[in-house]
Design an enzyme around this catalytic site. Sequence first.
Site, short mmCIF file in Angstrom:
data_model
loop_
_atom_site.label_atom_id
_atom_site.label_comp_id
_atom_site.label_asym_id
_atom_site.label_seq_id
_atom_site.Cartn_x
_atom_site.Cartn_y
_atom_site.Cartn_z
N THR A 132 1.22 9.16 -10.87
CA THR A 132 0.03 9.77 -10.30
C THR A 132 0.31 10.46 -8.97
O THR A 132 1.25 10.09 -8.26
CB THR A 132 -1.04 8.68 -10.11
OG1 THR A 132 -2.14 9.22 -9.39
CG2 THR A 132 -0.50 7.49 -9.31
N ASP A 133 -0.58 11.39 -8.60
CA ASP A 133 -0.46 12.02 -7.27
C ASP A 133 -0.92 11.07 -6.15
O ASP A 133 -0.68 11.35 -4.97
CB ASP A 133 -1.27 13.32 -7.22
CG ASP A 133 -2.77 13.15 -7.50
OD1 ASP A 133 -3.21 12.02 -7.78
OD2 ASP A 133 -3.49 14.16 -7.45
N GLU A 134 -1.58 9.96 -6.53
CA GLU A 134 -2.12 9.06 -5.49
C GLU A 134 -1.03 8.39 -4.67
O GLU A 134 -1.29 7.86 -3.59
CB GLU A 134 -3.04 8.01 -6.11
CG GLU A 134 -4.17 8.63 -6.86
CD GLU A 134 -5.43 7.78 -6.95
OE1 GLU A 134 -5.50 6.73 -6.30
OE2 GLU A 134 -6.34 8.20 -7.67
N TYR A 158 -4.03 0.19 -6.21
CA TYR A 158 -3.58 0.92 -7.41
C TYR A 158 -2.43 1.85 -7.05
O TYR A 158 -1.36 1.84 -7.67
CB TYR A 158 -4.74 1.72 -8.02
CG TYR A 158 -4.29 2.80 -8.97
CD1 TYR A 158 -3.73 2.49 -10.21
CD2 TYR A 158 -4.39 4.16 -8.63
CE1 TYR A 158 -3.30 3.48 -11.08
CE2 TYR A 158 -3.95 5.16 -9.48
CZ TYR A 158 -3.41 4.82 -10.71
OH TYR A 158 -2.97 5.81 -11.56
N LYS A 162 1.54 1.84 -8.26
CA LYS A 162 2.18 2.97 -8.95
C LYS A 162 3.40 3.44 -8.15
O LYS A 162 4.43 3.79 -8.72
CB LYS A 162 1.19 4.13 -9.14
CG LYS A 162 0.07 3.88 -10.13
CD LYS A 162 0.54 3.61 -11.55
CE LYS A 162 1.13 4.82 -12.24
NZ LYS A 162 1.41 4.54 -13.68
#
Length: 354
Positions: A132-134, A158, A162
């Site tokens: 993810t970009d998060e 989260y 990741k």
Amino acid sequence: MILVTGGAGFIGSNFVLDWLAVEGTPIVNLDKLTYAGNIRNLASLESDARHLFVRGDIGDGELVARLLNEHRPRAIVHFATESHVDRSIHGPAEFVETNVVGTLGLLEAARAYWARMPAAEREGFRFLHVSTDEVYGSLEATDPAFSETTPYAPNSPYAASKAASDHLVRAYHHTYGLPTVTTNCSNNYGPFQFPEKLIPLVIVNALAGKPLPIYGDGRNVRDWLYVNDHCEAIRIALARGTPGETYNIGGSAERANVDVVTSICAILDELHREGAPHKNLIEYVTDRPGHDRRYAIDATKITRELGWSPKERFETGLRSTVAWYLDHMDWVQSVTSGEYRQWVAMNYGTRSVA
Ligand code: NAD
Ligand code: DAU
């Protein structure tokens, strides 16, 4: 043959359907069927011999080893994750268990399998890690978009889980030579997305005449990508990505949350007149703790090196997504179980939002 993990979730099931339609080679689909996984997403494959579904945990090393040795896949495409930021704020441990420990278990099983492959097959093997970009944290309004060299700065449990999984994947390539490819993607939307995420939650609530909760001032920005475009990017990264590399994937469609919600309301006013104007249901609620302000992806690398770019425009993709939910209210009913209602009560308080 490829092994897909989490192929009954939102992106995973779209990927499985897309893969079988475009590539056509068989898939072993390993999914635990948590609240987010739904075998009904794959109902159209019921009598398709190319799809073998196995209910199980990526952390079950014995099971994963058996599947690898029995089916001899040429690649693993790893989607299985606890994926919802709000849930990670209420209960981070499960995120570490699945996203970090689970990914580590999968990497170990992949390494053992890959080490024993005949030399010719070893070369072609890939472990594609969907991320993810998060992991990059939050942008200010005028910051440049995230590139593959943006330092990691995860802000939610989260995102931290990741980021940890991305680091493990990187280390397995660097230390053991496992041929990994990692993709970091922006917010997806489309069919089969569980109605805890913004877009499906708003569609489902609006149809039920329930409040449309917008966190904080509604000006947080996400970069939206239609799920089929993500699936295509993963197929291309699997086929042409360089081992050890990471590729950012994004829609070049930055929108503030309040604009996304009002667009959904306008589409519903047209396609489902009952309850119009739906925007009257918008309610500003307490902000998400640690809420990232803005995400934006610079997808230059995957465009330049692998020739991928998104095909769907946000406005048309959003319209077909709303239409899909209108046509699949039976699917919505089947996934909004008792567990889901408990979650809603905990996250949004006692107000009847979903
Ligand atoms: P999802 O929550 O819809 O689906 C996750 C799937 O994983 C479910 O089918 C679930 O049953 C399965 N699963 C969970 N724990 C498991 C375990 N221990 N063993 C086996 N299966 C397990 O998630 P999603 O939105 O489809 O996301 C898929 C991947 O894409 C994730 O890695 C996520 O980080 C990434 N991603 C998602 C988005 C997005 O906007 N949804 C954007 C970028 C990246
Ligand atoms: O950026 C990629 C990520 O996108 C993925 O890695 C995650 O798995 C996925 O869940 C998604 O994370 P977000 O937190 O951005 O998605 P979500 O749909 O939960 O929220 C989108 C935006 O809408 C965010 O700014 C929070 C806001 N929001 C969300 C909900 C559920 C609201 O304002 N109200 C809500 O009720």
